[in-house]
Design a protein around this motif. Structure first.
Motif, mmCIF file in Angstrom:
data_model
loop_
_atom_site.group_PDB
_atom_site.id
_atom_site.type_symbol
_atom_site.label_atom_id
_atom_site.label_comp_id
_atom_site.label_asym_id
_atom_site.label_seq_id
_atom_site.Cartn_x
_atom_site.Cartn_y
_atom_site.Cartn_z
ATOM 1 N N SER A 214 -4.619 -8.867 -11.447
ATOM 2 C CA SER A 214 -5.437 -9.945 -11.103
ATOM 3 C C SER A 214 -4.563 -11.345 -11.720
ATOM 4 C CB SER A 214 -6.492 -9.998 -11.588
ATOM 5 O OG SER A 214 -6.614 -10.222 -13.118
ATOM 6 N N ARG A 215 -4.909 -12.331 -11.032
ATOM 7 C CA ARG A 215 -4.196 -13.642 -11.149
ATOM 8 C C ARG A 215 -4.702 -14.098 -12.703
ATOM 9 N NH1 ARG A 215 -2.812 -18.271 -8.043
ATOM 10 N NH2 ARG A 215 -2.356 -16.842 -6.782
ATOM 11 N N ASP A 216 -5.919 -13.860 -13.171
ATOM 12 C CA ASP A 216 -6.560 -14.379 -14.394
ATOM 13 C C ASP A 216 -5.590 -13.511 -15.588
ATOM 14 O OD1 ASP A 216 -8.218 -16.187 -13.500
ATOM 15 O OD2 ASP A 216 -9.916 -15.229 -13.738
ATOM 16 N N GLN A 217 -5.591 -11.959 -14.950
ATOM 17 C CA GLN A 217 -4.834 -11.273 -16.175
ATOM 18 C C GLN A 217 -3.531 -11.753 -16.365
ATOM 19 O OE1 GLN A 217 -6.207 -8.634 -17.917
ATOM 20 N NE2 GLN A 217 -4.375 -9.096 -19.153
ATOM 21 N N LEU B 49 2.793 -20.248 -7.149
ATOM 22 C CA LEU B 49 1.582 -19.606 -6.626
ATOM 23 C C LEU B 49 2.186 -18.632 -5.759
ATOM 24 C CD1 LEU B 49 -0.384 -22.862 -5.762
ATOM 25 C CD2 LEU B 49 -0.967 -20.857 -7.485
ATOM 26 N N TYR B 50 3.433 -18.779 -4.922
ATOM 27 C CA TYR B 50 3.839 -17.747 -3.973
ATOM 28 C C TYR B 50 3.939 -16.365 -4.776
ATOM 29 C CZ TYR B 50 5.743 -21.584 -1.475
ATOM 30 O OH TYR B 50 5.997 -22.975 -0.663
ATOM 31 N N SER C 237 0.969 -14.708 -6.296
ATOM 32 C CA SER C 237 0.410 -13.658 -4.897
ATOM 33 C C SER C 237 1.169 -12.478 -4.618
ATOM 34 C CB SER C 237 0.457 -14.415 -3.688
ATOM 35 O OG SER C 237 -0.464 -15.716 -3.778
ATOM 36 N N GLU D 289 0.229 -10.197 -7.283
ATOM 37 C CA GLU D 289 -1.228 -9.498 -7.161
ATOM 38 C C GLU D 289 -1.221 -8.476 -6.302
ATOM 39 O OE1 GLU D 289 -2.639 -13.774 -7.178
ATOM 40 O OE2 GLU D 289 -4.449 -12.686 -7.546
ATOM 41 N N LYS E 267 0.826 -1.157 0.034
ATOM 42 C CA LYS E 267 0.071 -0.159 -0.077
ATOM 43 C C LYS E 267 0.871 1.252 -0.161
ATOM 44 C CE LYS E 267 -4.286 -1.855 1.571
ATOM 45 N NZ LYS E 267 -5.214 -1.741 2.480
ATOM 46 N N ASP E 268 1.995 1.006 -0.003
ATOM 47 C CA ASP E 268 3.249 2.400 0.045
ATOM 48 C C ASP E 268 2.917 2.909 -1.354
ATOM 49 O OD1 ASP E 268 3.890 1.720 2.754
ATOM 50 O OD2 ASP E 268 5.634 0.784 2.155
ATOM 51 N N ALA F 43 -3.481 -14.638 -18.464
ATOM 52 C CA ALA F 43 -3.970 -14.261 -19.981
ATOM 53 C C ALA F 43 -2.624 -13.767 -20.501
ATOM 54 C CB ALA F 43 -5.100 -13.425 -19.808
ATOM 55 N N HIS G 59 5.821 -22.560 -5.873
ATOM 56 C CA HIS G 59 6.661 -21.353 -5.962
ATOM 57 C C HIS G 59 5.942 -20.410 -6.810
ATOM 58 C CE1 HIS G 59 10.677 -23.781 -4.932
ATOM 59 N NE2 HIS G 59 9.634 -23.954 -3.842
#
Lengths: 330, 94
Positions: free
Chosen positions: A108-111, A96-97, A100, A103, A39-40, A114, A94
């Motif tokens: 987004s993950r889907d982006q 997946l980490y 995340s 993200e 959030k910085d 894609a 790895h």
């Protein structure tokens, strides 16, 4: 490396005076080794570059499951099969980490997925080579994961908190990968003459692509200079490559096999191994999509994603149905 | 995209007696699957004995811009730390 030739979108490094007050404050925090958190405030170029870098890295982990997954059903023993499954599962973890971590930067993950499937974002060149024999599984663990560790250990200190934390987890797990690879090579090299020849053949085919993983020399690159200033790239490609060569050659000597490089020799004055020129035209050609397996990897990846779509949709529909029922029951 | 599974934050308690600690996030369609996925993604090496999964959308966080007003008031209350009070060498058990 797993993320090769990451563009920063900048054309020159700005002097301190050219930075806005916000950018100056941001750079001062990075210089003081304060981690940047999701959030910085951060410059757009920093955010975009990180998304690109982490995404390439994540895709490499996921696509990297394919060449090894190819051998799960053909591993020589049940023990080797169980180990290989655990390793390939780790690579999925790895990925997946890292997805995340990407993200947290607002994509987004889907982006991300894609972008990979549309060919907009690359994964490491190394995963476009085929795994022809069981010895290739040994060579990948030893060389490819070894090269990955070389690159990833410094990234544990990178400026972006979620990326650094993901790298710490990954590095802990990678050392199992490298050792299991070396263990396969050791077993083959202590076996019959033809098993040892198989190990030598795998080294012959994987050595140069492993050196290419670090990317072309980048001491002069403006992108690398910018990434270094942001502390998302901590060592140059050539420095990392030299370290890798220096640590790996004695390991090959112990196995009793040799690198396919007539110019490779210890340089007493430099305190490093000298090695022959790398064929960068091959590297660029693989990046362009013309490696031995590029099309096959992408086809397999896209098919897995599309074949799984009904499962993802069904799981979501199931969750939504139960959420409604639970709300009605309450 | 509309059919993306929601994001969950995963907390793992590593041993009895320790607090759950944030380890990362993942996507899952519901809480049950979030816990199952968390087991595979975050506890492959005996890292935990308990998992909490919280929808990321339900996490409320302090804003980085409020760091000053929120946390700086603690800076001038050094007397909250025991080392603020020098004790004579001879006095024990304090």
């Amino acid at each position: 490396m797993y993320a090769q030739m990451v563009e920063t979108g900048v054309t020159k490094l700005k002097d301190a005076a050219e930075l806005t007050p916000e950018e100056q404050a941001f750079q001062a925090r990075i210089d003081a080794d304060v981690k940047v958190e999701p959030k910085d405030w951060m410059p757009d170029a920093y955010r975009r570059t990180l998304i690109r870098q982490i995404q390439q890295h994540a895709h490499s982990e996921i696509v990297g499951m394919l060449p090894e997954g190819n051998w799960i059903t053909r591993a020589p023993t049940l023990k080797r099969k169980a180990i290989l499954m655990a390793k390939v599962q780790d690579e999925g973890g790895h990925g997946l980490y890292l997805y995340s971590a990407a993200e947290t930067l607002g994509v987004s993950r889907d982006q991300l997925i894609a972008d990979l499937h549309a060919g907009k974002v690359k994964y490491s060149s190394i995963f476009n080579y085929p795994t022809l024999t069981w010895a290739d599984i040994g060579a990948i663990g030893w060389l490819v994961d070894g090269a990955a560790i070389m690159n990833q250990i410094p990234l544990c200190r990178c400026s972006y908190g979620p990326y650094a934390r993901a790298m710490i987890r990954i590095c802990k797990e990678e050392s199992f990968h490298q050792r299991q690879g070396y263990d396969i090579m050791l077993t083959l090299c202590r076996g019959s003459a033809s098993q040892k020849a198989m190990a030598q053949d795998a080294l012959n085919r994987w050595w140069w692509p492993s050196l290419m993983m670090f990317g072309p020399p980048d001491a002069e690159s403006v992108h690398s200079a910018q990434s270094a200033r942001w502390k998302i790239k901590l060592l140059s490609n050539d420095e990392l490559r030299q370290r890798f060569v220096d640590q790996t050659v004695p390991q090959a000597d112990f196995l009793g096999i040799s690198m396919p490089d007539p110019e490779l020799k210890w340089n007493e004055t430099r305190g490093h191994y000298d090695f022959g020129p790398i064929d960068w035209s091959e590297f660029h050609n693989v990046l362009k999509g013309n490696g031995p397996c590029n099309r096959d990897r992408m086809r397999t990846r896209v098919k897995a994603w599309e074949d799984g779509a009904w499962v993802r949709d069904a799981a979501l529909a199931h969750a939504e149905k139960h959420a409604v029922r639970n709300a009605e029951a309450a | 995209m509309s059919n993306e599974w929601p994001l969950w934050e995963i907390f793992i308690r590593s041993q009895h007696g320790l607090a759950h600690k944030h380890v990362g996030s993942l996507h899952a369609p519901d809480a049950e699957m979030a816990i199952k996925n968390a087991r595979d993604v975050y506890t492959r090496r005996n890292e935990g004995i308990s998992i909490w999964a919280v929808r990321s959308a339900d996490v409320h966080a302090s804003a980085p811009g409020e760091r000053g007003p929120l946390f700086e008031p603690a800076n001038d209350k050094v007397y909250r730390h025991p080392t603020f009070f020098p004790m004579p060498e001879e006095v024990k058990h304090l």
